[in-house]
Motif scaffolding. Structure first.
Motif, mmCIF file in Angstrom:
data_model
loop_
_atom_site.group_PDB
_atom_site.id
_atom_site.type_symbol
_atom_site.label_atom_id
_atom_site.label_comp_id
_atom_site.label_asym_id
_atom_site.label_seq_id
_atom_site.Cartn_x
_atom_site.Cartn_y
_atom_site.Cartn_z
ATOM 1 N N UNK A 134 2.229 6.607 -21.054
ATOM 2 C CA UNK A 134 1.175 5.740 -21.601
ATOM 3 C C UNK A 134 1.523 4.266 -21.485
ATOM 4 N N UNK A 135 2.804 3.957 -21.711
ATOM 5 C CA UNK A 135 3.264 2.560 -21.563
ATOM 6 C C UNK A 135 3.081 2.091 -20.115
ATOM 7 N N UNK A 136 3.501 2.952 -19.179
ATOM 8 C CA UNK A 136 3.382 2.618 -17.752
ATOM 9 C C UNK A 136 1.913 2.496 -17.355
ATOM 10 N N UNK A 137 1.070 3.398 -17.891
ATOM 11 C CA UNK A 137 -0.350 3.419 -17.543
ATOM 12 C C UNK A 137 -1.049 2.106 -17.893
ATOM 13 N N UNK A 138 -0.616 1.479 -18.974
ATOM 14 C CA UNK A 138 -1.276 0.228 -19.358
ATOM 15 C C UNK A 138 -1.014 -0.882 -18.333
ATOM 16 N N UNK A 139 0.069 -0.764 -17.563
ATOM 17 C CA UNK A 139 0.365 -1.753 -16.523
ATOM 18 C C UNK A 139 -0.269 -1.373 -15.193
ATOM 19 N N UNK A 140 -0.231 -0.088 -14.870
ATOM 20 C CA UNK A 140 -0.754 0.402 -13.597
ATOM 21 C C UNK A 140 -1.056 1.879 -13.805
ATOM 22 N N UNK A 141 -2.325 2.245 -13.738
ATOM 23 C CA UNK A 141 -2.687 3.617 -14.114
ATOM 24 C C UNK A 141 -1.965 4.647 -13.250
ATOM 25 N N UNK B 256 9.057 1.125 -17.463
ATOM 26 C CA UNK B 256 8.703 1.640 -18.797
ATOM 27 C C UNK B 256 9.851 2.468 -19.363
ATOM 28 N N UNK B 257 10.469 3.300 -18.510
ATOM 29 C CA UNK B 257 11.575 4.144 -18.987
ATOM 30 C C UNK B 257 12.816 3.292 -19.296
ATOM 31 N N UNK B 258 13.164 2.367 -18.389
ATOM 32 C CA UNK B 258 14.376 1.553 -18.606
ATOM 33 C C UNK B 258 14.199 0.622 -19.805
ATOM 34 N N UNK B 259 13.040 -0.016 -19.916
ATOM 35 C CA UNK B 259 12.843 -1.000 -20.994
ATOM 36 C C UNK B 259 12.790 -0.319 -22.359
ATOM 37 N N UNK B 260 12.091 0.822 -22.453
ATOM 38 C CA UNK B 260 12.001 1.472 -23.768
ATOM 39 C C UNK B 260 13.381 1.991 -24.184
ATOM 40 N N UNK B 261 14.169 2.474 -23.212
ATOM 41 C CA UNK B 261 15.519 2.963 -23.537
ATOM 42 C C UNK B 261 16.432 1.806 -23.929
ATOM 43 N N UNK B 262 16.374 0.710 -23.174
ATOM 44 C CA UNK B 262 17.234 -0.445 -23.480
ATOM 45 C C UNK B 262 16.891 -1.035 -24.852
ATOM 46 N N UNK B 263 15.641 -0.889 -25.276
ATOM 47 C CA UNK B 263 15.235 -1.410 -26.589
ATOM 48 C C UNK B 263 15.620 -0.453 -27.721
ATOM 49 N N UNK B 264 16.218 0.681 -27.357
ATOM 50 C CA UNK B 264 16.677 1.623 -28.375
ATOM 51 C C UNK B 264 15.605 2.602 -28.821
ATOM 52 N N UNK B 265 14.487 2.633 -28.112
ATOM 53 C CA UNK B 265 13.427 3.577 -28.475
ATOM 54 C C UNK B 265 13.722 4.920 -27.829
ATOM 55 N N UNK B 266 13.301 5.977 -28.472
ATOM 56 C CA UNK B 266 13.463 7.290 -27.864
ATOM 57 C C UNK B 266 12.078 7.936 -27.839
ATOM 58 N N UNK C 121 0.825 -1.215 0.000
ATOM 59 C CA UNK C 121 0.000 0.000 0.000
ATOM 60 C C UNK C 121 0.853 1.257 0.000
ATOM 61 N N UNK C 122 2.095 1.140 -0.435
ATOM 62 C CA UNK C 122 2.964 2.316 -0.521
ATOM 63 C C UNK C 122 3.263 2.670 -1.977
ATOM 64 N N UNK C 123 2.324 2.330 -2.855
ATOM 65 C CA UNK C 123 2.420 2.722 -4.273
ATOM 66 C C UNK C 123 3.648 2.158 -4.972
ATOM 67 N N UNK C 124 3.998 0.894 -4.652
ATOM 68 C CA UNK C 124 5.161 0.296 -5.310
ATOM 69 C C UNK C 124 4.898 0.037 -6.781
ATOM 70 N N UNK C 125 3.637 -0.187 -7.176
ATOM 71 C CA UNK C 125 3.400 -0.423 -8.602
ATOM 72 C C UNK C 125 3.595 0.872 -9.384
ATOM 73 N N UNK C 126 3.341 2.006 -8.760
ATOM 74 C CA UNK C 126 3.519 3.280 -9.463
ATOM 75 C C UNK C 126 4.995 3.511 -9.792
ATOM 76 N N UNK C 127 5.848 3.450 -8.769
ATOM 77 C CA UNK C 127 7.275 3.673 -9.037
ATOM 78 C C UNK C 127 7.847 2.526 -9.872
ATOM 79 N N UNK C 128 7.373 1.313 -9.625
ATOM 80 C CA UNK C 128 7.897 0.125 -10.316
ATOM 81 C C UNK C 128 7.641 0.159 -11.817
ATOM 82 N N UNK C 129 6.410 0.404 -12.225
ATOM 83 C CA UNK C 129 6.121 0.380 -13.661
ATOM 84 C C UNK C 129 6.615 1.649 -14.366
#
Ligand code: PMV
Length: 330
Positions: free
Chosen positions: A136-143, A118-128, A106-114
Motif C-alpha cells: 500500500x505504501x508503494x502503491x501510493x507512489x506508483x500503483x 517502501x520495504x527499505x524505508x519502513x524497515x529502517x524506520x523501525x516499522x514492522x 519503459x522497463x518498469x523502473x518505478x515498480x521495482x524502485x518504489x
C-alpha cells in the motif's frame, strides 16, 4: 543519532493485464484491475538510513544525486513512513538506489524502485509492517510498484489499496523476453500520460468498462495455465490501453517503428508454430511471453532482428526482500 540501515531489493513486474488510469488521483487508486508477473531480472537495490545529522532527505540513483520531481516522489514516500512511525519521528534519510537496467525507459523502473524503497524505508524506520501495508505504501507512489512486493503472479484490483498474490513464482514456468528497442529515457511519464488519457480520450470509458472482464478471463487462464488464452488477453489489454492513448489530441504514442516490427515478428512466429505473445507498456520496448521450452528459440529470433538492441530473458521472480549488508537475502 542514526538508525540501523536497511537494504531491500525488488524486481520489476510486467503487467499482463494493464493498469492505466486512476479512480482517485489524490490517493493514487487504479481505475482498472491489473495482473502482473514479477520477474527474476530488472532489479533495484535500495539502502535507506535515517540520520539526525541530515537536514534534508538525500537521494542517489545509480551514483547520481536525484533532484526535482523524482526527489519529491521519494520524499513523499519517506514522509508517509515518518508519519506511520509517529509524530516524534522526524529524522531525514540517506537513500542510495541502484538499477541493473536503464531507468525510466519503459522497463518498469518505478515498480521495482518504489517497492524496494517502501520495504527499505519502513524497515529502517523501525516499522514492522505486513506485506500488504508495504504494498500500500508503494502503491501510493506508483500503483504498479504495489505488485512488486509479491513474487510470481500478482494483482491490484480496481480501487484497491494494495496488491495481492494470485499464484507463486513456481506456479508456471513462463518467460518474459524483454526486447529493448531503443536506449534512453521515454518522453512522457506514465502518471501524466494516464491523466491526459482520462481527461481527453473518448475511448477511456470503453477501456475502463471492458478491463474487468478481460482481467477475470486472464486470472482464470493463469490459475489453469492456459497459455493461448492468457496471451490473447494480454495482447488485447495492451492494444486497448494504447488505443485509448492514441485517441487523445495530440495522440500519446509510445510505439516506434521497431515496436511495430517486433509486434509483427511475434505474430509471424506464432503463425509459424512458435507460441508467443507481446505486451507493451508506457515505452517503446516489447515484452514477449513464452513457455520455457520455446523461450530460447524465440529469443534468438528476436535478437536476430536488426532493429532490436538486445533481448533480456526473464523468468518468474520473487517479491521484494530485505538483504544483509553483504547483499544476500535475509
Ligand atoms: O504505476 P505506474 O505509474 O508506473 O504506471 C504503470 C503503467 C503501465 O506500466 C503501463 C501498466 C502497468 O500496469 O504496469
Amino acid at each position: 543519532m542514526t538508525t540501523k540501515p536497511a537494504i531491500a531489493s525488488a524486481h520489476s513486474n510486467i503487467a499482463l493485464i494493464k493498469y492505466w488510469g486512476k479512480s482517485d488521483s489524490a490517493r493514487n487508486l487504479p481505475a482498472v484491475p491489473s495482473l502482473s508477473l514479477t520477474l527474476d531480472g530488472l532489479t533495484t537495490t535500495t539502502r535507506v538510513q535515517f540520520d539526525a545529522e541530515l537536514d534534508a532527505d538525500q537521494v542517489e540513483l545509480d551514483g547520481a544525486v536525484v533532484t526535482g520531481r523524482e526527489h519529491a516522489r521519494v520524499v513523499a514516500l519517506l514522509d508517509r513512513v515518518r508519519a506511520l512511525q509517529g509524530p516524534g519521528f522526524e529524522l531525514r534519510a540517506r537513500v542510495e538506489s541502484r538499477n541493473d537496467f536503464p531507468t525510466a525507459a519503459g522497463l518498469a523502473s518505478s515498480a521495482s524502485g518504489f517497492a524496494a524503497l517502501a520495504l527499505a524505508a519502513s524497515t529502517a524506520a523501525g516499522l514492522s509492517l505486513s506485506v500488504e501495508a508495504i504494498s500500500g505504501l508503494a502503491r501510493q507512489s506508483s500503483a504498479s510498484a504495489a505488485r512488486s512486493l509479491f513474487g510470481g503472479f500478482a494483482s491490484l484490483l480496481a480501487g484497491s489499496e494494495h496488491a495481492h498474490s494470485v499464484a507463486p513464482l513456481d506456479h508456471w514456468d513462463l518467460r518474459l523476453l524483454v526486447a529493448v528497442t531503443e536506449e534512453g529515457r521515454k518522453p512522457l511519464g506514465s502518471t501524466e500520460a494516464m491523466e491526459v488519457t482520462k481527461r481527453d480520450s473518448p475511448y477511456y470509458s470503453a477501456w475502463v468498462a471492458h478491463a474487468p472482464e478481460l482481467y477475470r478471463e486472464a486470472e482464470t487462464a493463469v490459475r489453469e495455465r492456459q497459455f493461448d488464452t492468457l496471451g490473447a488477453c494480454m495482447e488485447q489489454s495492451t492494444l486497448m490501453m494504447h488505443a485509448s492513448m492514441w485517441a487523445t489530441r495530440p495522440a500519446i504514442l509510445f510505439f516506434t517503428d521497431t515496436t511495430l516490427a517486433v509486434v509483427h515478428r511475434v505474430r509471424a512466429l506464432r503463425a509459424s508454430g512458435l507460441p508467443c505473445y507481446f505486451t507493451i507498456d508506457a515505452g517503446p520496448h516489447v515484452k514477449v511471453l513464452a513457455q520455457a521450452e520455446h523461450a530460447e528459440a524465440i529469443q534468438q529470433e528476436l535478437a536476430a532482428m536488426n532493429q532490436v538492441k538486445r533481448v533480456i530473458p526473464c523468468a518468474p521472480g520473487p517479491g521484494a526482500r530485505l538483504l544483509s549488508d553483504e547483499g544476500t537475502p535475509c
